[in-house]
Design a protein around this motif. Sequence first.
Motif, PDB file in Angstrom:
ATOM      1  N   ARG A   1     -12.160 -20.092   0.988  1.00 43.96           N
ATOM      2  CA  ARG A   1     -11.056 -20.916   1.764  1.00 43.96           C
ATOM      3  C   ARG A   1     -10.064 -21.683   1.190  1.00 43.96           C
ATOM      4  N   ALA A   2     -10.185 -22.035  -0.036  1.00 43.17           N
ATOM      5  CA  ALA A   2      -8.958 -22.618  -0.700  1.00 43.17           C
ATOM      6  C   ALA A   2      -8.137 -21.651  -1.093  1.00 43.17           C
ATOM      7  N   ALA A   3      -8.457 -20.419  -1.310  1.00 41.39           N
ATOM      8  CA  ALA A   3      -7.337 -19.332  -1.698  1.00 41.39           C
ATOM      9  C   ALA A   3      -6.696 -19.013  -0.483  1.00 41.39           C
ATOM     10  N   GLU A   4      -7.366 -19.087   0.646  1.00 40.50           N
ATOM     11  CA  GLU A   4      -6.629 -18.630   1.905  1.00 40.50           C
ATOM     12  C   GLU A   4      -5.750 -19.901   2.199  1.00 40.50           C
ATOM     13  N   ALA A   5      -5.977 -21.281   1.864  1.00 35.45           N
ATOM     14  CA  ALA A   5      -5.147 -22.311   2.184  1.00 35.45           C
ATOM     15  C   ALA A   5      -3.970 -22.156   1.155  1.00 35.45           C
ATOM     16  N   LEU A   6      -4.003 -21.437   0.097  1.00 37.30           N
ATOM     17  CA  LEU A   6      -2.945 -21.136  -0.620  1.00 37.30           C
ATOM     18  C   LEU A   6      -2.086 -19.972  -0.279  1.00 37.30           C
ATOM     19  N   GLY A   7      -2.385 -19.557   0.906  1.00 34.73           N
ATOM     20  CA  GLY A   7      -1.502 -18.281   1.401  1.00 34.73           C
ATOM     21  C   GLY A   7      -1.905 -16.996   0.924  1.00 34.73           C
ATOM     22  N   ALA A   8      -3.205 -16.952   0.143  1.00 30.53           N
ATOM     23  CA  ALA A   8      -3.892 -15.447  -0.056  1.00 30.53           C
ATOM     24  C   ALA A   8      -4.310 -14.507   1.083  1.00 30.53           C
ATOM     25  N   ARG A   9      -3.851 -13.542   0.829  1.00 29.83           N
ATOM     26  CA  ARG A   9      -4.505 -12.535   2.023  1.00 29.83           C
ATOM     27  C   ARG A   9      -5.423 -11.493   1.209  1.00 29.83           C
ATOM     28  N   LEU A  10      -5.266 -11.523  -0.418  1.00 30.97           N
ATOM     29  CA  LEU A  10      -6.281 -10.719  -1.054  1.00 30.97           C
ATOM     30  C   LEU A  10      -6.928 -11.551  -1.822  1.00 30.97           C
ATOM     31  N   LEU A  11      -8.449 -11.440  -2.106  1.00 33.05           N
ATOM     32  CA  LEU A  11      -9.158 -12.601  -2.800  1.00 33.05           C
ATOM     33  C   LEU A  11      -9.629 -11.810  -3.857  1.00 33.05           C
ATOM     34  N   VAL A  12      -9.442 -11.988  -5.088  1.00 30.34           N
ATOM     35  CA  VAL A  12     -10.199 -11.456  -6.178  1.00 30.34           C
ATOM     36  C   VAL A  12     -11.259 -12.254  -6.793  1.00 30.34           C
ATOM     37  N   PHE A  13     -12.260 -11.989  -6.953  1.00 23.18           N
ATOM     38  CA  PHE A  13     -13.532 -12.872  -7.511  1.00 23.18           C
ATOM     39  C   PHE A  13     -13.693 -12.351  -8.955  1.00 23.18           C
ATOM     40  N   LEU A  14     -13.433 -13.306  -9.931  1.00 21.19           N
ATOM     41  CA  LEU A  14     -13.952 -13.039 -11.253  1.00 21.19           C
ATOM     42  C   LEU A  14     -15.024 -13.883 -11.961  1.00 21.19           C
ATOM     43  N   ASP A  15     -15.814 -13.309 -12.376  1.00 21.88           N
ATOM     44  CA  ASP A  15     -16.830 -14.522 -13.126  1.00 21.88           C
ATOM     45  C   ASP A  15     -16.227 -15.161 -14.191  1.00 21.88           C
ATOM     46  N   ALA A  16     -16.530 -16.444 -14.218  1.00 24.88           N
ATOM     47  CA  ALA A  16     -15.981 -17.294 -15.566  1.00 24.88           C
ATOM     48  C   ALA A  16     -15.826 -16.508 -17.094  1.00 24.88           C
ATOM     49  N   ASP A  17     -17.009 -15.696 -16.924  1.00 22.33           N
ATOM     50  CA  ASP A  17     -17.307 -14.988 -18.305  1.00 22.33           C
ATOM     51  C   ASP A  17     -16.302 -13.949 -18.658  1.00 22.33           C
ATOM     52  N   CYS A  18     -15.694 -13.391 -17.410  1.00 19.17           N
ATOM     53  CA  CYS A  18     -14.818 -12.219 -17.535  1.00 19.17           C
ATOM     54  C   CYS A  18     -13.313 -12.648 -17.713  1.00 19.17           C
ATOM     55  N   VAL A  19     -12.848 -11.745 -18.452  1.00 20.49           N
ATOM     56  CA  VAL A  19     -11.303 -11.581 -18.442  1.00 20.49           C
ATOM     57  C   VAL A  19     -10.916 -10.440 -17.931  1.00 20.49           C
ATOM     58  N   PRO A  20      -9.734 -10.340 -17.107  1.00 18.21           N
ATOM     59  CA  PRO A  20      -9.144  -9.223 -16.637  1.00 18.21           C
ATOM     60  C   PRO A  20      -8.409  -8.398 -17.571  1.00 18.21           C
ATOM     61  N   GLY A  21      -8.723  -6.880 -17.412  1.00 20.06           N
ATOM     62  CA  GLY A  21      -7.918  -5.930 -18.012  1.00 20.06           C
ATOM     63  C   GLY A  21      -6.276  -5.946 -17.773  1.00 20.06           C
ATOM     64  N   PRO A  22      -5.416  -5.357 -18.282  1.00 23.77           N
ATOM     65  CA  PRO A  22      -4.100  -5.548 -17.991  1.00 23.77           C
ATOM     66  C   PRO A  22      -3.866  -5.090 -16.701  1.00 23.77           C
ATOM     67  N   GLU A  23      -4.485  -3.969 -16.041  1.00 26.17           N
ATOM     68  CA  GLU A  23      -4.268  -3.433 -15.073  1.00 26.17           C
ATOM     69  C   GLU A  23      -5.087  -3.921 -13.694  1.00 26.17           C
ATOM     70  N   LEU A  24      -5.968  -4.856 -14.136  1.00 30.48           N
ATOM     71  CA  LEU A  24      -6.931  -5.313 -12.851  1.00 30.48           C
ATOM     72  C   LEU A  24      -6.048  -5.667 -11.608  1.00 30.48           C
ATOM     73  N   VAL A  25      -5.306  -6.577 -11.892  1.00 26.85           N
ATOM     74  CA  VAL A  25      -4.416  -7.208 -10.677  1.00 26.85           C
ATOM     75  C   VAL A  25      -3.947  -5.851  -9.969  1.00 26.85           C
ATOM     76  N   ASP A  26      -3.199  -5.124 -10.632  1.00 27.26           N
ATOM     77  CA  ASP A  26      -2.410  -4.006  -9.870  1.00 27.26           C
ATOM     78  C   ASP A  26      -3.175  -3.185  -9.223  1.00 27.26           C
ATOM     79  N   ARG A  27      -4.401  -2.769 -10.006  1.00 22.12           N
ATOM     80  CA  ARG A  27      -5.386  -1.753  -9.395  1.00 22.12           C
ATOM     81  C   ARG A  27      -5.996  -2.196  -8.129  1.00 22.12           C
ATOM     82  N   TYR A  28      -6.327  -3.566  -8.018  1.00 20.01           N
ATOM     83  CA  TYR A  28      -7.176  -4.356  -6.965  1.00 20.01           C
ATOM     84  C   TYR A  28      -5.966  -4.329  -5.729  1.00 20.01           C
ATOM     85  N   ARG A  29      -4.682  -4.612  -6.165  1.00 19.23           N
ATOM     86  CA  ARG A  29      -3.810  -4.771  -5.068  1.00 19.23           C
ATOM     87  C   ARG A  29      -3.362  -3.449  -4.519  1.00 19.23           C
TER      88      ARG A  29
END
Length: 265
Positions: free
Chosen positions: A69-97
């Motif tokens: 809900r908070a992400a949608e309030a920021l204007g997000a149309r794509l939600l990416v959920f990451l565990d707090a333990d996880c760091v994204p690889g350099p291509e994660l965001v683009d691959r999900y998009r």
Amino acid sequence: MSDMAIVTLCSAPRLEHLRNQLRATAGVPRVVVWIGDDDAPLLDAESVVRVPPGAAGLRLAAARNAGARAAEALGARLLVFLDADCVPGPELVDRYRDAATQHPDAVLCGPVTYLPARAALDAASLRAATAPHAARPAPPAGTLQRAEPAEYPLFWSLSFATTTAVWRSVGGFDERYEGYGGEDTDFAFSLRRAGVPMIWVGGADAYHQHHETSSPPWQHLDDILRNGALFAEKWAEWPMTGWLEAFERAGAITRENDGWRRASV
């Protein structure tokens, strides 16, 4: 699909892992849901939401819904959920998009690599360390593979993405789950029942930072029994059977009819 946000749940024991993630996701709107019974510290995030524990423990399902809900309030149309333990690889965001552009009606699941202690987190080191967990499909980078119905129980909330439209259509996570276990598989079963595709996204790698664990997770035994019973009432089968059978072999629980309960002392 340019409007996105990363949603993360965190409490004090995972704060340093979270800070590593926030450094790696600078430039992408971040929503942190603070799930501890204390106040959140100062965080480099666009939105910080508080979802305190319930009577039975951490409210992970409710926290993910609040983060969406908070992400949608920021204007997000794509939600990416990451565990707090996880760091994204350099291509994660683009691959999900890219995957969301091709499959806006789906839930998207990237591979997760478990890192050893004191692993370096720069992009080159992460690429070199890539070794996705063998329990889940990990197609080649750039490949999208639709999950078979039997693969839905392999869903992990460690790293996944979906559009806000899909999230709303499914109704998010079942907030009756409190404490550890069950809510991930419940969400996956809800996706399967609703006919929502689940897509394995090759190359959307996330990297799980090391911390001590126990298997089976003895500290969560009562949570697993309670949430497992809720799941079984809803879906007519028990989740987390590997852990339950391990607890049973250790003499901590016993089978009762179609379920489990704590063994008599």
